[in-house]
Design a protein around this motif. Structure first.
Motif, mmCIF file in Angstrom:
data_model
loop_
_atom_site.group_PDB
_atom_site.id
_atom_site.type_symbol
_atom_site.label_atom_id
_atom_site.label_comp_id
_atom_site.label_asym_id
_atom_site.label_seq_id
_atom_site.Cartn_x
_atom_site.Cartn_y
_atom_site.Cartn_z
ATOM 1 N N HIS A 26 8.391 -6.837 4.180
ATOM 2 C CA HIS A 26 8.500 -5.461 5.506
ATOM 3 C C HIS A 26 7.871 -4.230 4.740
ATOM 4 O O HIS A 26 7.771 -3.243 5.181
ATOM 5 N N GLY A 27 7.224 -4.284 3.435
ATOM 6 C CA GLY A 27 6.814 -2.942 3.387
ATOM 7 C C GLY A 27 7.474 -3.018 2.327
ATOM 8 O O GLY A 27 7.317 -1.518 1.495
ATOM 9 N N LYS A 28 8.433 -2.848 1.815
ATOM 10 C CA LYS A 28 9.330 -2.037 1.255
ATOM 11 C C LYS A 28 11.105 -2.504 1.186
ATOM 12 O O LYS A 28 11.658 -1.891 0.224
ATOM 13 N N TYR A 29 11.248 -4.024 1.363
ATOM 14 C CA TYR A 29 12.237 -5.071 0.854
ATOM 15 C C TYR A 29 12.305 -6.024 0.054
ATOM 16 O O TYR A 29 11.004 -6.328 -0.577
ATOM 17 N N LEU A 30 12.452 -5.703 -1.386
ATOM 18 C CA LEU A 30 13.081 -6.919 -2.101
ATOM 19 C C LEU A 30 14.355 -7.893 -1.316
ATOM 20 O O LEU A 30 15.187 -7.195 -1.662
ATOM 21 N N LEU A 31 14.273 -8.921 -1.764
ATOM 22 C CA LEU A 31 15.820 -9.749 -2.239
ATOM 23 C C LEU A 31 15.986 -10.262 -3.859
ATOM 24 O O LEU A 31 15.480 -11.125 -3.851
ATOM 25 N N LEU A 32 16.803 -10.027 -4.262
ATOM 26 C CA LEU A 32 16.889 -10.340 -5.531
ATOM 27 C C LEU A 32 18.390 -11.367 -6.125
ATOM 28 O O LEU A 32 19.292 -10.953 -5.066
ATOM 29 N N ARG A 33 17.846 -12.933 -6.955
ATOM 30 C CA ARG A 33 18.788 -13.259 -6.969
ATOM 31 C C ARG A 33 19.447 -13.781 -8.587
ATOM 32 O O ARG A 33 18.235 -13.932 -9.415
ATOM 33 N N LYS A 34 20.049 -13.528 -8.281
ATOM 34 C CA LYS A 34 21.019 -13.905 -10.031
ATOM 35 C C LYS A 34 21.730 -15.090 -10.123
ATOM 36 O O LYS A 34 22.875 -15.577 -9.658
ATOM 37 N N GLY A 35 21.389 -16.679 -10.695
ATOM 38 C CA GLY A 35 21.822 -17.770 -10.424
ATOM 39 C C GLY A 35 21.393 -18.496 -9.233
ATOM 40 O O GLY A 35 20.790 -17.501 -8.258
ATOM 41 N N LYS A 36 22.347 -18.604 -8.644
ATOM 42 C CA LYS A 36 22.376 -19.118 -7.387
ATOM 43 C C LYS A 36 23.643 -17.570 -6.113
ATOM 44 O O LYS A 36 22.472 -18.750 -4.903
ATOM 45 N N LYS A 37 24.138 -17.895 -6.583
ATOM 46 C CA LYS A 37 24.893 -17.009 -5.101
ATOM 47 C C LYS A 37 24.939 -16.010 -5.301
ATOM 48 O O LYS A 37 25.472 -14.959 -4.978
ATOM 49 N N ASN A 38 24.712 -14.934 -6.633
ATOM 50 C CA ASN A 38 24.614 -13.585 -6.630
ATOM 51 C C ASN A 38 23.526 -12.300 -6.056
ATOM 52 O O ASN A 38 22.333 -12.849 -7.193
ATOM 53 N N LEU A 39 23.299 -12.164 -5.037
ATOM 54 C CA LEU A 39 22.304 -11.337 -4.281
ATOM 55 C C LEU A 39 22.541 -10.133 -4.449
ATOM 56 O O LEU A 39 23.598 -9.562 -4.501
ATOM 57 N N ALA A 40 21.407 -9.440 -3.960
ATOM 58 C CA ALA A 40 20.783 -8.139 -4.420
ATOM 59 C C ALA A 40 20.017 -7.831 -3.167
ATOM 60 O O ALA A 40 19.087 -8.695 -3.502
ATOM 61 N N THR A 41 20.218 -6.597 -2.718
ATOM 62 C CA THR A 41 18.675 -6.361 -1.514
ATOM 63 C C THR A 41 18.716 -4.558 -2.678
ATOM 64 O O THR A 41 18.873 -3.946 -3.735
ATOM 65 N N VAL A 42 17.474 -4.326 -2.774
ATOM 66 C CA VAL A 42 15.888 -3.008 -2.963
ATOM 67 C C VAL A 42 15.171 -2.623 -1.972
ATOM 68 O O VAL A 42 13.850 -3.426 -1.908
ATOM 69 N N ARG A 43 15.473 -1.589 -1.836
ATOM 70 C CA ARG A 43 14.519 -0.544 -0.856
ATOM 71 C C ARG A 43 13.827 0.250 -1.861
ATOM 72 O O ARG A 43 14.545 1.024 -2.640
ATOM 73 N N VAL A 44 12.242 -0.190 -1.715
ATOM 74 C CA VAL A 44 11.632 0.795 -2.348
ATOM 75 C C VAL A 44 11.009 1.939 -1.485
ATOM 76 O O VAL A 44 10.897 1.545 -0.252
ATOM 77 N N GLY A 45 11.173 2.791 -2.120
ATOM 78 C CA GLY A 45 10.890 4.216 -1.242
ATOM 79 C C GLY A 45 11.468 5.508 -1.431
ATOM 80 O O GLY A 45 11.753 5.332 -2.764
#
Length: 435
Positions: free
Chosen positions: A416-435
């Motif tokens: 949607h022009g602004k989000y990334l979903l990051l994952r480290k391994g199988k279960k460690n998740l985080a989101t990043v918003r670009v702007g």
């Protein structure tokens, strides 16, 4: 809220002799005025019955859903439901166990009446010979003067009896005490039942067992004024097997309005049901048959790790409240977030709900290097640790593995022009918003 399209598919279980027996099996009867008479009544010609909902919030919650489903099950048995939204009682509120309610403005209550009428209407059918009706107790309370109220209604209530009601007694013994305003609530609810008896020949009121004192205030009033016997049915208060309060998530009620509790959060609440509670929840909150629930119960007992009961419960109740389409989006989002689906097909609202509880960070467009992203999101403590994660094959962006520590995410990859979903391994998740 979207209009439900599954009313026609709902049905009671024909394996039971009558609706009363099914209600008992589902654990929906805690107390009643006369069990034998009620079973006979509900097995005979159609009757009119009602349940009241006070607009003390802009949405109903899971406790109210129990009552909505009782209304619907009785309607499926051929009886005629009245859904009462309390435009007058909502201005007061029934006594809480601990403290006086904050009184809302008339405009606020009137606005909430409209919301709740819409919610109640979605769970009932307004077609056929036993079509539902929505009523508002402000219609008969507002024209009544205080003197008329005291002369015509108040004279039939005895203070000693009113003081013994559980809700009143608990407040009298508290430091807060109870105001005359909340003390009078049971009279108003009793008057509602009398009015509906006169207008619609309503002979049954349903509600939670914690409302039993208010429920019976109506049966007593009708007996005194009209010389007739009518009935009340109280459903049990639902608690979790560990004794904790049902319907709470981190201190917040699970609301039926999608704006107050997203379909994703609603689904997750149900899918996280404990093994010890799931069968009871299937009985109370779904229209699955006894045979289907017994089969799921066996699966829960034999293969609890598969969580078949929880997934079916979550699908059925979320579909009931938010519709099948929204539920399918939620399931797709759940799968995609954990690497088993395409994140790009999720709409922004569903994506935001599915990632709302993940760690998050905001970065500029010059911070899209994979190492910088892992550090900014908190998935890695340092750049060296981030480079090691990438080198070991444990870094993912939007479910795609990143193998080059010097890789930079392209803006075209942003969801949607602004989000990334990051994952480290199988279960460690985080989101990043670009702007």
């Amino acid at each position: 809220m979207p209009q439900l399209n599954n009313l026609e598919s709902q049905q009671n279980d024909a394996s039971f002799a009558n609706v009363w027996q099914e209600l008992k099996w589902r654990g929906l009867i805690h107390v009643s005025t006369d069990e034998a008479e009620l079973e006979k009544l509900l097995s005979g010609d159609p009757i009119t019955y009602y349940c009241g909902f006070d607009p003390t919030a802009p949405s109903l919650h899971l406790g109210n859903l129990v009552q909505l489903l009782v209304l619907r099950r009785l309607q499926l048995a051929g009886h005629k439901p009245l859904g009462l939204v309390g435009g007058s009682t909502g201005l007061i509120g029934d006594p809480r166990p601990t403290a006086e309610r904050t009184l809302n403005t008339r405009d606020t209550v009137n606005e909430w009446v409209g919301y709740l009428q819409g919610q109640v209407s979605r769970f009932l059918s307004f077609e056929g010979g036993n079509a539902a009706r929505i009523v508002n107790n402000l219609d008969w309370t507002a024209p009544l003067s205080a003197i008329d109220f005291l002369r015509e209604i108040g004279k039939h209530f005895r203070v000693g009896t009113m003081l013994r009601k559980d809700a009143v007694a608990s407040r009298l013994n508290s430091e807060e005490g109870i105001s005359y305003t909340e003390f009078s609530y049971q009279i108003l609810q009793g008057m509602d039942y009398l009015q509906l008896y006169r207008d619609y020949n309503c002979v049954l009121q349903t509600g939670g067992s914690d409302q039993w004192g208010n429920l019976t205030s109506g049966t007593e009033l009708i007996r005194k004024v009209e010389g007739k016997s009518v009935h009340a049915l109280g459903t049990p208060l639902i608690t979790n097997s560990d004794g904790s309060k049902f319907g709470k998530s981190e201190g917040n009620a699970i609301w039926l309005d999608a704006a107050m509790c997203s379909p994703y959060a609603f689904y997750q609440f149900w899918v996280n049901t404990a093994d010890a509670d799931v069968v009871d929840r299937l009985k109370i909150f779904t229209f699955l048959s006894r045979a289907e629930i017994e089969e799921l119960a066996q699966q829960v007992a034999e293969k609890p790790f598969a969580r078949e009961g929880q997934r079916r419960l979550a699908f059925e109740v979320t579909s009931l409240v938010h519709g099948v389409e929204a539920t399918e989006k939620v399931i797709a989002a759940s799968a995609a977030v954990f690497g088993n689906g395409d994140l790009s097909v999720l709409d922004e609202e569903t994506l935001a709900a599915a990632t709302s509880e993940l760690p998050s960070a905001v970065v500029g467009v010059d911070g899209l290097g994979i190492v910088d992203l892992l550090v900014a999101s908190g998935l890695s403590d340092s750049k060296s640790a981030a480079r090691r994660t990438v080198g070991e094959g444990g870094a993912y962006v939007n479910n795609g593995k990143v193998s080059d520590p010097d890789a930079v995410v392209e803006t075209a990859q942003l969801l949607h022009g602004k989000y990334l979903l990051l994952r480290k391994g199988k279960k460690n998740l985080a989101t990043v918003r670009v702007g």
